[in-house]
Design a protein around this motif. Structure first.
Motif, mmCIF file in Angstrom:
data_model
loop_
_atom_site.group_PDB
_atom_site.id
_atom_site.type_symbol
_atom_site.label_atom_id
_atom_site.label_comp_id
_atom_site.label_asym_id
_atom_site.label_seq_id
_atom_site.Cartn_x
_atom_site.Cartn_y
_atom_site.Cartn_z
ATOM 1 N N ILE A 167 -6.997 24.538 18.133
ATOM 2 C CA ILE A 167 -6.791 26.033 18.083
ATOM 3 C C ILE A 167 -7.837 26.564 18.812
ATOM 4 C CG2 ILE A 167 -6.875 27.761 16.778
ATOM 5 C CD1 ILE A 167 -5.503 26.017 14.349
ATOM 6 N N VAL A 168 -9.001 26.165 18.660
ATOM 7 C CA VAL A 168 -10.371 26.945 19.510
ATOM 8 C C VAL A 168 -10.319 26.550 21.037
ATOM 9 C CG1 VAL A 168 -12.555 27.249 19.587
ATOM 10 C CG2 VAL A 168 -11.479 27.040 17.401
ATOM 11 N N GLU A 169 -10.003 25.118 21.262
ATOM 12 C CA GLU A 169 -10.349 24.521 22.686
ATOM 13 C C GLU A 169 -9.030 24.913 23.541
ATOM 14 O OE1 GLU A 169 -10.917 20.589 22.215
ATOM 15 O OE2 GLU A 169 -13.095 21.039 21.195
ATOM 16 N N ASP A 175 -11.512 35.885 17.605
ATOM 17 C CA ASP A 175 -10.338 36.405 17.689
ATOM 18 C C ASP A 175 -9.574 36.562 16.573
ATOM 19 O OD1 ASP A 175 -10.973 36.160 20.199
ATOM 20 O OD2 ASP A 175 -8.954 35.499 20.893
ATOM 21 N N PRO A 176 -8.866 37.680 15.750
ATOM 22 C CA PRO A 176 -8.376 37.647 14.518
ATOM 23 C C PRO A 176 -7.194 36.637 14.241
ATOM 24 C CG PRO A 176 -8.710 39.718 15.224
ATOM 25 C CD PRO A 176 -8.903 38.814 16.485
ATOM 26 N N LEU A 212 -6.852 33.475 15.528
ATOM 27 C CA LEU A 212 -7.466 32.314 15.640
ATOM 28 C C LEU A 212 -8.221 32.021 14.196
ATOM 29 C CD1 LEU A 212 -8.705 31.872 19.285
ATOM 30 C CD2 LEU A 212 -6.366 31.446 18.211
ATOM 31 N N ILE A 213 -9.045 33.121 13.838
ATOM 32 C CA ILE A 213 -9.548 32.935 12.502
ATOM 33 C C ILE A 213 -8.785 32.730 11.626
ATOM 34 C CG2 ILE A 213 -11.114 34.280 10.751
ATOM 35 C CD1 ILE A 213 -12.345 35.832 13.260
ATOM 36 N N GLU A 214 -7.638 33.345 11.500
ATOM 37 C CA GLU A 214 -6.701 33.058 10.497
ATOM 38 C C GLU A 214 -6.065 32.015 10.559
ATOM 39 O OE1 GLU A 214 -2.331 34.822 8.592
ATOM 40 O OE2 GLU A 214 -3.163 35.627 10.856
ATOM 41 N N ALA A 215 -5.894 31.318 11.511
ATOM 42 C CA ALA A 215 -5.381 29.758 11.975
ATOM 43 C C ALA A 215 -6.282 28.999 11.637
ATOM 44 C CB ALA A 215 -4.983 29.817 13.323
ATOM 45 N N LEU A 216 -7.630 29.093 11.718
ATOM 46 C CA LEU A 216 -8.672 28.264 11.279
ATOM 47 C C LEU A 216 -8.794 27.983 9.942
ATOM 48 C CD1 LEU A 216 -11.295 29.113 13.904
ATOM 49 C CD2 LEU A 216 -10.085 26.908 13.881
ATOM 50 N N ARG A 217 -8.469 29.150 9.029
ATOM 51 C CA ARG A 217 -8.622 29.057 7.581
ATOM 52 C C ARG A 217 -7.565 28.602 6.819
ATOM 53 N NH1 ARG A 217 -11.039 35.217 6.517
ATOM 54 N NH2 ARG A 217 -13.145 34.825 7.717
ATOM 55 N N ASN A 218 -6.673 28.077 7.931
ATOM 56 C CA ASN A 218 -5.465 27.294 7.040
ATOM 57 C C ASN A 218 -5.726 25.924 6.713
ATOM 58 O OD1 ASN A 218 -3.555 29.300 7.480
ATOM 59 N ND2 ASN A 218 -2.761 28.458 9.308
ATOM 60 N N ARG A 219 -5.265 25.548 5.535
ATOM 61 C CA ARG A 219 -5.466 24.069 5.102
ATOM 62 C C ARG A 219 -4.304 23.506 5.396
ATOM 63 N NH1 ARG A 219 -9.411 23.871 0.791
ATOM 64 N NH2 ARG A 219 -9.841 25.936 -0.307
ATOM 65 N N ASN A 220 -3.037 24.266 5.600
ATOM 66 C CA ASN A 220 -1.877 23.703 5.773
ATOM 67 C C ASN A 220 -1.257 24.619 6.850
ATOM 68 O OD1 ASN A 220 -1.927 21.623 3.469
ATOM 69 N ND2 ASN A 220 -2.006 23.929 2.419
ATOM 70 N N PHE A 221 -0.327 24.088 7.537
ATOM 71 C CA PHE A 221 0.534 24.902 8.397
ATOM 72 C C PHE A 221 2.216 24.693 8.102
ATOM 73 C CE2 PHE A 221 -3.448 23.316 10.515
ATOM 74 C CZ PHE A 221 -3.805 24.708 10.895
ATOM 75 N N VAL A 222 2.606 25.995 7.752
ATOM 76 C CA VAL A 222 3.854 25.592 6.798
ATOM 77 C C VAL A 222 4.920 27.016 7.540
ATOM 78 C CG1 VAL A 222 5.036 25.730 4.554
ATOM 79 C CG2 VAL A 222 2.719 25.079 4.974
#
Length: 234
Positions: A140-142, A179-180, A182-192
């Motif tokens: 997500i970051v790279e 980036d908001p 990306l921050i939200e994505a990084l906090r995910n434990r799951n992707f649903v």
């Protein structure tokens, strides 16, 4: 390829689950087991087999078995405060290797009493191994362009990711990200991504068509995760 065609759940499927919510005891369940098997268990097996054939034809990486892919209606209450012996829903999970572990990217369908889980389907990367979750966060970051392209593709297909178990803080090592999205994505434990199923529609054979359509629309999420999982060691 399997020739089983899903004809819909039985008319007594939802009434059975509602009654089971009230009659949480073995005696009642055994007295009504024939209804459970004819209106819920066997139709879910047919749905699994029908979807497996459709998924294979569409090139979707979901495998399974009409019996082994189903979760038991009987609950394991050993470590639960709720000692009710039976679930108020029946569900099945399909995955690339055919087991019921969701961490490899999965398709899940649930037929449930609306006061509990309700009826829905989901495509997800769920409870991944720590090394895969870390690889996803690094990707997500790279390579944010790949992540954003996936999110935009889902949005174009009428879907949005939502993790109800997300972290409240950015995980360690990623604090510099600003980036908001990306921050939200990084906090995910799951992707649903989820697809709500109208309980009144479960008796129709069209449910299989709708679930195939949903799985195809959710494909960008599965492809994104598979590209990352292929770079991790097992």
């Amino acid at each position: 390829m399997n020739d089983v065609i899903f004809k819909g759940f039985g008319e007594k499927a939802m009434p059975f689950l509602k009654a089971l919510d009230f009659h949480q005891n073995r005696e009642w369940f055994l007295e009504n087991k024939d209804i459970f098997e004819a209106h819920l268990y066997e139709p879910l097996g047919d749905l699994v087999e029908d979807l497996l054939a459709r998924f294979e034809k569409a090139g979707l990486p979901f495998r399974g078995d009409r019996k082994k892919s189903q979760f038991r209606i009987k609950r394991d209450v050993r470590f639960s405060k709720d000692k009710s012996p039976y679930n108020r829903h029946l569900s099945a999970l399909l995955s690339p290797d055919g087991n019921k572990w969701a961490e490899s990217g999965c398709f899940y369908v649930c037929i449930g009493h609306e006061d509990y889980r309700g009826c829905y389907a989901a495509v997800a990367w769920w409870q991944q191994k720590p090394e895969l979750l870390l690889a996803m966060r690094k990707a997500i970051v790279e390579k944010p362009e790949n992540y954003r392209a996936m999110v935009n593709a889902l949005k174009k297909n009428g879907l949005a990711m939502k993790d109800t178990d997300a972290l409240k803080r950015t995980p360690r090592g990623f604090e510099a990200v600003t980036d908001p999205d990306l921050i939200e994505a990084l906090r995910n434990r799951n992707f649903v991504v989820r697809y709500p199923i109208d309980p009144s529609a479960i008796t129709s054979p069209k449910l299989a068509d709708d679930l195939l359509d949903f799985a195809l629309r959710a494909r960008p999420l599965i492809d994104w995760g598979r590209a990352i999982s292929g770079t991790t060691t097992s």
